[in-house]
Design a protein around this motif. Structure first.
Motif, PDB file in Angstrom:
ATOM      1  N   ASP A  99     -16.997 -26.569 -54.041  1.00 29.49           N
ATOM      2  CA  ASP A  99     -17.587 -26.263 -52.702  1.00 29.49           C
ATOM      3  C   ASP A  99     -16.873 -25.640 -51.720  1.00 29.49           C
ATOM      4  N   ILE A 100     -17.216 -24.769 -51.400  1.00 27.01           N
ATOM      5  CA  ILE A 100     -16.437 -23.966 -49.941  1.00 27.01           C
ATOM      6  C   ILE A 100     -16.590 -24.922 -48.989  1.00 27.01           C
ATOM      7  N   GLY A 101     -17.392 -25.562 -48.677  1.00 23.62           N
ATOM      8  CA  GLY A 101     -17.728 -26.440 -47.628  1.00 23.62           C
ATOM      9  C   GLY A 101     -16.672 -27.556 -47.380  1.00 23.62           C
ATOM     10  N   MET A 102     -16.258 -27.836 -48.526  1.00 26.17           N
ATOM     11  CA  MET A 102     -15.052 -28.934 -48.455  1.00 26.17           C
ATOM     12  C   MET A 102     -13.735 -28.477 -47.692  1.00 26.17           C
ATOM     13  N   VAL A 103     -13.584 -26.944 -47.919  1.00 29.37           N
ATOM     14  CA  VAL A 103     -12.383 -26.744 -47.232  1.00 29.37           C
ATOM     15  C   VAL A 103     -12.135 -27.133 -45.992  1.00 29.37           C
ATOM     16  N   SER A 104     -12.807 -27.155 -44.976  1.00 27.37           N
ATOM     17  CA  SER A 104     -12.720 -27.513 -43.826  1.00 27.37           C
ATOM     18  C   SER A 104     -12.668 -29.034 -43.634  1.00 27.37           C
ATOM     19  N   VAL A 105     -13.498 -29.460 -44.300  1.00 31.63           N
ATOM     20  CA  VAL A 105     -13.537 -31.047 -44.311  1.00 31.63           C
ATOM     21  C   VAL A 105     -11.970 -31.710 -44.817  1.00 31.63           C
ATOM     22  N   LEU A 106     -11.699 -31.250 -46.047  1.00 29.92           N
ATOM     23  CA  LEU A 106     -10.257 -31.535 -46.563  1.00 29.92           C
ATOM     24  C   LEU A 106      -9.076 -31.134 -45.559  1.00 29.92           C
ATOM     25  N   CYS A 123     -14.024 -18.070 -60.767  1.00 31.51           N
ATOM     26  CA  CYS A 123     -13.256 -17.069 -60.249  1.00 31.51           C
ATOM     27  C   CYS A 123     -12.384 -16.348 -61.350  1.00 31.51           C
ATOM     28  N   ILE A 124     -12.817 -15.097 -61.476  1.00 28.31           N
ATOM     29  CA  ILE A 124     -12.131 -14.133 -62.802  1.00 28.31           C
ATOM     30  C   ILE A 124     -11.589 -12.875 -62.172  1.00 28.31           C
ATOM     31  N   ASN A 125     -11.652 -12.616 -60.955  1.00 23.53           N
ATOM     32  CA  ASN A 125     -10.841 -11.110 -60.668  1.00 23.53           C
ATOM     33  C   ASN A 125      -9.883 -11.463 -59.599  1.00 23.53           C
ATOM     34  N   TYR A 126      -8.975 -10.399 -59.548  1.00 27.45           N
ATOM     35  CA  TYR A 126      -7.986 -10.757 -58.409  1.00 27.45           C
ATOM     36  C   TYR A 126      -8.502 -10.293 -56.852  1.00 27.45           C
ATOM     37  N   GLU A 127      -9.667  -9.848 -56.727  1.00 29.69           N
ATOM     38  CA  GLU A 127      -9.920  -9.866 -55.383  1.00 29.69           C
ATOM     39  C   GLU A 127     -10.601 -11.224 -54.911  1.00 29.69           C
ATOM     40  N   ALA A 128     -11.065 -11.985 -55.811  1.00 30.36           N
ATOM     41  CA  ALA A 128     -11.720 -13.275 -55.455  1.00 30.36           C
ATOM     42  C   ALA A 128     -10.546 -14.238 -55.351  1.00 30.36           C
ATOM     43  N   VAL A 129      -9.568 -13.979 -56.119  1.00 31.09           N
ATOM     44  CA  VAL A 129      -8.245 -14.864 -55.996  1.00 31.09           C
ATOM     45  C   VAL A 129      -7.757 -14.538 -54.484  1.00 31.09           C
ATOM     46  N   ARG A 130      -7.428 -13.265 -54.060  1.00 32.63           N
ATOM     47  CA  ARG A 130      -7.081 -13.068 -52.770  1.00 32.63           C
ATOM     48  C   ARG A 130      -7.933 -13.869 -51.525  1.00 32.63           C
ATOM     49  N   VAL A 131      -9.272 -13.803 -51.876  1.00 35.20           N
ATOM     50  CA  VAL A 131      -9.821 -14.539 -50.897  1.00 35.20           C
ATOM     51  C   VAL A 131      -9.896 -16.186 -50.877  1.00 35.20           C
ATOM     52  N   TYR A 132      -9.670 -16.466 -51.966  1.00 33.46           N
ATOM     53  CA  TYR A 132      -9.362 -17.982 -51.906  1.00 33.46           C
ATOM     54  C   TYR A 132      -8.017 -18.272 -51.475  1.00 33.46           C
ATOM     55  N   ASP A 134      -6.660 -16.798 -49.053  1.00 36.34           N
ATOM     56  CA  ASP A 134      -6.644 -16.660 -47.454  1.00 36.34           C
ATOM     57  C   ASP A 134      -7.481 -17.702 -47.097  1.00 36.34           C
ATOM     58  N   LEU A 135      -8.137 -18.335 -47.731  1.00 39.28           N
ATOM     59  CA  LEU A 135      -8.919 -19.556 -47.419  1.00 39.28           C
ATOM     60  C   LEU A 135      -7.953 -20.772 -47.312  1.00 39.28           C
ATOM     61  N   GLY A 136      -6.673 -20.908 -47.854  1.00 38.76           N
ATOM     62  CA  GLY A 136      -5.906 -21.760 -48.012  1.00 38.76           C
ATOM     63  C   GLY A 136      -5.792 -22.528 -49.246  1.00 38.76           C
ATOM     64  N   PHE A 137      -6.243 -21.951 -50.634  1.00 39.50           N
ATOM     65  CA  PHE A 137      -5.805 -22.462 -51.607  1.00 39.50           C
ATOM     66  C   PHE A 137      -4.635 -22.252 -52.301  1.00 39.50           C
ATOM     67  N   LYS A 138      -4.073 -23.248 -52.860  1.00 37.14           N
ATOM     68  CA  LYS A 138      -2.867 -23.004 -53.652  1.00 37.14           C
ATOM     69  C   LYS A 138      -2.858 -22.671 -54.943  1.00 37.14           C
ATOM     70  N   ARG A 139      -3.863 -22.946 -55.627  1.00 33.51           N
ATOM     71  CA  ARG A 139      -3.988 -22.712 -57.245  1.00 33.51           C
ATOM     72  C   ARG A 139      -5.509 -22.447 -57.402  1.00 33.51           C
ATOM     73  N   ILE A 140      -5.696 -21.637 -58.339  1.00 30.42           N
ATOM     74  CA  ILE A 140      -6.880 -21.256 -58.921  1.00 30.42           C
ATOM     75  C   ILE A 140      -7.121 -21.434 -60.420  1.00 30.42           C
ATOM     76  N   VAL A 141      -8.057 -22.547 -60.751  1.00 32.41           N
ATOM     77  CA  VAL A 141      -8.562 -22.850 -61.866  1.00 32.41           C
ATOM     78  C   VAL A 141      -9.268 -21.796 -62.454  1.00 32.41           C
ATOM     79  N   LEU A 142      -8.843 -20.772 -63.210  1.00 35.37           N
ATOM     80  CA  LEU A 142      -9.738 -19.716 -63.565  1.00 35.37           C
ATOM     81  C   LEU A 142     -11.043 -20.049 -64.475  1.00 35.37           C
ATOM     82  N   GLY A 143     -11.990 -19.348 -64.318  1.00 36.39           N
ATOM     83  CA  GLY A 143     -13.164 -19.340 -64.939  1.00 36.39           C
ATOM     84  C   GLY A 143     -12.704 -19.246 -66.494  1.00 36.39           C
TER      85      GLY A 143
END
Length: 428
Positions: A99-106, A123-132, A134-143
């Protein structure tokens, strides 16, 4: 590559770490997609903190990942905020969220804890990975729909991002696990943590001529329907199109033979599914992947790892497949039937009492003379028929023991706390 294992309760967490996981993921009550798992509550954070400190002192640091991967409604968000101070007591190394709303909460309440994107975010493509990123995610658990080639391409475009990939366990007939079958058939939503695993029920395929009371509108639109074994007279539509039929139960994922491919593609972490699986499953599957990874890293030989890898087939599982990693054709092959093991778990070994006596924590009934096998993090399986069961107070011999009955086991085989005891056959 980091090995990430499931932990549905405190005991499973202990076994996941002891049997080789670098990290284990847990859920907190009401905020996890596995509400039927025991999850974590009360003062268990004290035991977890002590356990992490123990492994750190042994030079084997362990990570604790917390899954907050439900889709949050407003009431869920309020409930989480009300318990935020309690969650701060846990030694959490990362939050897994969709839930993207949890980013600011956490970020506000846990500013120093990294964020991992749940596979539920598909999340299954590199552009989406870049967005996440930039939102502050450290790791992506890929689809789980991402292929080996997709992983390599994503890593090439966003090399600074950690990529975690599922390698073992149940898969959903749904996009990145976003399944509606359970909600549709039972009113219990998988996306709220209440999945009934409806895709694995026992269905019969019927034509409208073979039904007794199917809704006429449904019959007209869908000439084929399914009837579930435990729900006679209830019919659900089957959609067919060119080259497909929309049914149901997937194979279990197993990538144990392809870890070198995962490494070459750029996977940073390998994830095992199964917070609702047994302690036995958690331990044996974790151990198998640990040994294969150790062989890949040159710590042991392939021959030394192989007996542990073969133990995967002694856990409850459906037919194995490689999912979407090499071809979606394999992911589209379904299976049926129960997942069974040739063994049942007799119990675990607790404290050592004397040179050859140990606390035996029974989980199912065993009788004296029944062959037992002992399993440890580095002991594949050792059979014992010469053991003795003892009453811990009187030291009198016992002929049987079952769950809830304190017991000691006396054996010439050296054991230690945390060993698993199993026996071949079904539970009596």
């Amino acid at each position: 590559m980091e090995l990430v294992s499931p932990a549905g309760n405190l005991e499973k967490l202990q076994y996941a770490w002891e049997y080789g996981a670098d990290a284990a993921y847990i859920g907190l009550k009401n905020f996890s997609l596995r509400v039927k798992a025991d999850n974590f509550f009360t003062d268990e954070y004290k035991t977890i903190s002590a356990l992490k400190a123990h492994y750190a002192q042994q030079g084997q640091p362990k990570k604790l990942l917390c899954a907050l991967n439900i889709s949050f409604h407003n009431d869920d968000l309020k409930a989480f905020l009300a318990e935020a101070d309690y969650f701060k007591l846990y030694p959490i190394d990362a939050f897994i969220i969709q839930d993207i709303g949890m980013v600011s909460v956490l970020r506000k309440h846990f500013p120093h804890i990294p964020l991992h994107l749940s596979t539920q975010a598909n999340c299954i493509n590199y552009e989406a990975v870049r967005v996440y990123r930039d939102l502050g995610f450290k790791r992506i658990v890929l689809g789980r729909e991402a292929s080996i080639a997709d992983i390599a391409e994503i890593k090439a475009h966003v090399p600074e991002m950690e990529l975690e990939c599922f390698v073992h366990g149940a898969m959903c007939i749904a996009y990145s696990g976003r399944c509606l079958i359970s909600a549709y058939l039972t009113g219990r939503s998988a996306n709220a943590g209440a999945c009934t695993h409806s895709c694995r029920w026992d269905y019969s395929l019927l034509s409208k001529q073979n039904t007794t009371s199917a809704d006429s509108d449904r019959e007209e639109d869908f000439p084929l329907v399914v009837e579930e074994k435990e729900r006679p007279g209830e019919y659900f539509p089957v959609e067919e199109g060119e080259g497909y039929t929309a049914l149901f139960s997937s194979k279990d994922l197993c990538m144990i033979d392809y870890l070198a491919d995962m490494q070459k593609a750029g996977a940073d972490a390998l994830k095992i599914e199964g917070r609702m699986k047994s302690l036995y499953y958690t331990a044996l599957v974790t151990r198998a992947y640990r040994k294969r990874l150790d062989a890949l890293q040159g710590k042991i030989t392939e021959a030394e790892a192989e007996p542990f890898v073969q133990e995967l087939y002694n856990t409850a599982h459906r037919a194995f497949g490689t999912g979407f990693y090499f071809s979606k054709d394999d992911a589209n092959k379904t299976t049926r039937g129960e997942s069974k093991s040739p063994y049942f778990m007799a119990g675990t070994i607790g404290k050592q009492i004397s040179a050859n006596r140990y606390e035996f924590i029974a989980m199912n009934k065993i009788t004296v003379g029944m062959p037992l096998e002992y399993i440890g993090p580095d002991i594949c399986a050792v059979e014992d028929i010469a053991y003795t069961l003892l009453d811990p107070e009187t030291e009198e011999h016992r002929e049987w023991v079952c769950h809830g009955h304190p017991c000691l086991i006396e054996t010439a085989i050296p054991l230690r706390s945390g060993f698993i005891v199993r026996s071949r056959g079904s539970i009596t």
